[in-house]
Motif scaffolding. Structure first.
Motif, short mmCIF file in Angstrom:
data_model
loop_
_atom_site.label_atom_id
_atom_site.label_comp_id
_atom_site.label_asym_id
_atom_site.label_seq_id
_atom_site.Cartn_x
_atom_site.Cartn_y
_atom_site.Cartn_z
N GLY A 252 -12.11 56.72 4.62
CA GLY A 252 -11.58 57.37 5.85
C GLY A 252 -10.38 58.29 5.59
N GLY A 253 -9.26 58.18 6.47
CA GLY A 253 -8.28 58.94 6.73
C GLY A 253 -6.91 58.04 6.20
N GLN A 254 -6.30 58.65 5.02
CA GLN A 254 -5.13 58.06 4.60
C GLN A 254 -3.76 58.69 4.77
OE1 GLN A 254 -3.87 57.40 0.10
NE2 GLN A 254 -5.02 55.62 0.52
N SER A 255 -2.69 57.97 5.20
CA SER A 255 -1.55 58.82 5.51
C SER A 255 -0.45 57.60 4.65
CB SER A 255 -1.11 58.95 6.65
OG SER A 255 -1.47 57.81 7.69
N TYR A 256 0.69 58.28 4.20
CA TYR A 256 1.60 57.38 3.56
C TYR A 256 2.97 58.47 3.51
CZ TYR A 256 0.58 59.74 -0.97
OH TYR A 256 0.51 60.66 -2.09
N LEU A 257 4.06 57.50 3.61
CA LEU A 257 5.24 57.87 3.44
C LEU A 257 5.95 57.37 2.20
CD1 LEU A 257 7.88 59.51 4.35
CD2 LEU A 257 8.29 57.22 5.51
N VAL A 258 6.23 58.28 1.08
CA VAL A 258 6.88 57.63 -0.04
C VAL A 258 8.46 57.48 0.36
CG1 VAL A 258 7.83 58.16 -2.37
CG2 VAL A 258 5.63 59.36 -1.72
N TYR A 259 8.53 56.14 0.35
CA TYR A 259 9.86 55.57 0.77
C TYR A 259 10.40 54.38 0.03
CZ TYR A 259 13.46 54.09 4.30
OH TYR A 259 14.70 54.10 4.99
N PRO A 260 11.41 54.42 -0.41
CA PRO A 260 12.25 53.40 -1.41
C PRO A 260 12.84 51.90 -0.56
CG PRO A 260 13.87 55.04 -0.78
CD PRO A 260 12.67 55.49 -0.16
N TRP A 261 11.81 51.32 -0.07
CA TRP A 261 12.25 50.27 0.75
C TRP A 261 12.81 49.29 -0.60
CZ3 TRP A 261 9.30 45.72 -0.58
CH2 TRP A 261 8.11 46.02 -1.23
N VAL A 262 13.47 48.17 0.07
CA VAL A 262 14.08 47.25 -1.01
C VAL A 262 13.81 45.78 -0.33
CG1 VAL A 262 15.74 48.88 -1.68
CG2 VAL A 262 16.21 47.21 0.24
N THR A 263 13.92 44.99 -1.39
CA THR A 263 13.67 43.54 -0.87
C THR A 263 14.76 43.16 -0.09
OG1 THR A 263 14.93 42.89 -2.98
CG2 THR A 263 12.43 43.12 -3.17
N GLY A 264 14.68 41.92 0.56
CA GLY A 264 15.43 41.47 1.59
C GLY A 264 15.84 42.08 2.91
N VAL A 265 15.22 43.18 3.34
CA VAL A 265 15.16 43.65 4.36
C VAL A 265 13.96 43.68 5.14
CG1 VAL A 265 15.53 45.85 5.59
CG2 VAL A 265 16.79 45.68 3.55
N ALA A 266 14.02 43.18 6.79
CA ALA A 266 13.15 42.83 7.49
C ALA A 266 12.56 44.33 8.06
CB ALA A 266 13.38 42.10 8.73
N TYR A 267 11.75 45.08 7.55
CA TYR A 267 11.19 46.24 7.93
C TYR A 267 10.20 46.24 9.22
CZ TYR A 267 13.37 48.10 3.91
OH TYR A 267 14.18 48.62 2.64
N GLN A 268 10.43 46.89 9.96
CA GLN A 268 9.53 47.13 11.27
C GLN A 268 8.55 47.82 11.55
OE1 GLN A 268 12.72 47.28 14.45
NE2 GLN A 268 14.14 45.87 13.34
N PHE A 269 7.38 47.45 11.93
CA PHE A 269 6.07 48.07 11.80
C PHE A 269 5.54 48.07 13.52
CE2 PHE A 269 6.62 46.98 7.74
CZ PHE A 269 6.02 48.05 6.93
N LYS A 270 5.07 49.00 13.97
CA LYS A 270 4.57 49.29 15.22
C LYS A 270 3.26 50.03 15.41
CE LYS A 270 5.53 51.68 19.68
NZ LYS A 270 6.54 52.55 20.41
N LEU A 271 2.15 49.48 15.85
CA LEU A 271 0.91 50.13 15.84
C LEU A 271 0.35 50.09 17.38
CD1 LEU A 271 -1.30 51.24 14.20
CD2 LEU A 271 -2.44 48.91 13.91
N VAL A 272 0.05 51.41 17.77
CA VAL A 272 -0.78 51.66 19.06
C VAL A 272 -2.01 51.91 18.89
CG1 VAL A 272 -0.40 52.97 21.14
CG2 VAL A 272 1.71 52.50 19.75
N GLY A 273 -2.94 51.53 19.68
CA GLY A 273 -4.29 51.81 19.83
C GLY A 273 -4.79 51.65 21.04
N TYR A 274 -5.85 52.68 21.39
CA TYR A 274 -6.43 52.89 22.54
C TYR A 274 -7.61 53.57 22.55
CZ TYR A 274 -3.82 56.98 23.00
OH TYR A 274 -3.23 58.32 22.69
N PRO A 275 -8.73 53.45 23.44
CA PRO A 275 -9.75 54.35 23.48
C PRO A 275 -9.46 55.49 24.28
CG PRO A 275 -9.95 52.59 25.09
CD PRO A 275 -8.59 52.18 24.23
#
Length: 401
Positions: A252-275
């Motif tokens: 399928g399709g892949q998308s990524y952001l090279v990003y220097p995330w670190v341990t101990g941080v609560a990173y936030q993710f949001k996903l939206v999906g609809y027909p």
């Protein structure tokens, strides 16, 4: 009484006793092309019944006379194994195991070579446990199982149980990888759904990614074979997002952001999906670093053909995708899940169901765990050959707060 043969190609890993080592990849045929005396080869197996076991080491290639230091830290066993061209099967004596659990047997070449001619340390093919009364007393990754997945270790999952499954358009999750639990090969997947997955990876010592992938409805591991009518289409992407196709686990399709995330941080993710009205569904992923961004940033938006769904079967997982790093434990917390319908109604997350993959189901490895912490949220842990826990697939975790 019987002999148990434990293959190095399925059950061994390398570490280094100094800052740098020269590694050769461990193959199914065993540990070979091994010259660096700073490398420690560790073989793992699980013992369920205490007892005395005779052990021997099998090689099928010895280029020179050499010595290996063999030790089992958990039972204070240590011995020098001396090899020559006639010692393809070398007895290592007996070991007394008093407590059930994982046993690690370390092998390290000494600097005291009996013969100083050039060559490699003996090839390590098989460790044999003899005089075993019950074959079920010893567990390890079998030769009949995939060495790739066996050495990766078990993947573990959390399926979120929502009070209503109808028309979930928005899902939020937070992921925290604790300090020192971010081994190379870690994928802490925040939001998985019926058509894809979204989370953060450790790809190397210098690179980390925020990854969002959407499967094509065409079932294939080869993206080049996807018909035009089944292609996942990119609608939008973040400024620094990389776009490509993927295969080997569906395509399928892949998308990524090279990003220097670190341990101990609560990173936030949001996903939206609809027909949509034209027979597609749109899935859009957003990411927020609470230490950097005031709001979410776009990773990518994909349009999936032949699909008419909102977000279905929402889950998280923790996996190791590097077979050379399956001897290192990893852990992730998943917290503050929120879900909303297409009308903006809040849908309560009632609990999470724990599951694992075939590596655990077929009892190849026992180093998996999951649970709930009312402060940090649900957690998953895998790999590293920690001792068996009581958690099992299908267990349901529920926060008390």
């Amino acid at each position: 009484m019987t002999d148990i043969q434990i293959s190095f190609g399925w059950n061994a890993f390398q570490t280094c006793s100094t800052q740098t080592c020269t590694y050769s990849k461990i193959k199914e045929s065993g540990v070979s092309k091994w010259k660096d005396s700073n490398i420690i080869i560790s073989l793992f197996f699980y013992v369920t019944v205490a007892g005395v076991y005779d052990i021997s080491l099998v090689s099928d290639e010895i280029q020179r006379e050499a010595e290996l230091q063999v030790n089992i830290p958990s039972i204070s066993y240590s011995q020098i194994a001396k090899f020559n061209t006639d010692s393809l099967n070398l007895s290592l004596g007996s070991i007394q195991i008093d407590n059930p659990g994982y046993i690690k047997v370390n092998f390290q070449g000494t600097n005291s070579l009996i013969n100083r001619k050039t060559g490699q340390y003996p090839k390590l093919k098989t460790l044999i446990l003899s005089n075993v009364e019950n074959i079920s007393a010893i567990s390890f990754v079998q030769d009949s199982f995939s060495s790739h997945f066996g050495r990766r270790g078990p993947s573990v999952h959390l399926k979120y149980n929502l009070e209503s499954k109808s028309k979930i358009k928005y899902f939020f999750n937070e992921v925290t990888v604790p300090k020192k639990w971010d081994a190379i090969g870690t994928y802490a997947m925040a939001i998985g759904f019926s058509s894809g997955y979204f989370g953060m990876q450790v790809n190397s010592e210098s690179e980390r990614k925020i990854l969002f992938s959407v499967w094509s409805p065409q079932k294939t591991d080869d993206p080049s074979t996807i018909l035009a009518e089944n292609e996942v289409k990119l609608l939008a992407k973040g400024k620094k997002t990389v776009i490509k196709s993927f295969g080997n686990e569906g395509s399928g399709g892949q998308s990524y952001l090279v990003y220097p995330w670190v341990t101990g941080v609560a990173y936030q993710f949001k996903l939206v999906g609809y027909p949509t009205k034209d027979g597609y569904s749109v899935f859009t992923a957003y990411f927020k670093d609470p230490t950097k961004f005031e709001d979410y940033i776009l990773i990518a938006s994909w349009k999936r053909p032949k699909t008419q769904t909102y977000l279905e079967r929402v889950y998280s997982f923790l996996e190791n995708f590097d077979p050379e790093k399956g001897n290192i434990s990893r852990k992730a917390y998943f917290n503050n899940q929120r879900a909303f319908t297409n009308k903006g109604k809040n849908v309560k997350i009632q609990s999470a169901t724990f599951t694992y993959d075939e590596t655990a189901t077929k009892q190849q490895r026992y180093d998996y765990d999951g649970g709930v912490d009312d402060i940090n949220g649900y957690y998953l842990r895998n790999c590293g050959f920690f001792d068996k826990t009581n958690v099992k697939t299908g267990d349901i975790f529920k926060k008390t707060q």
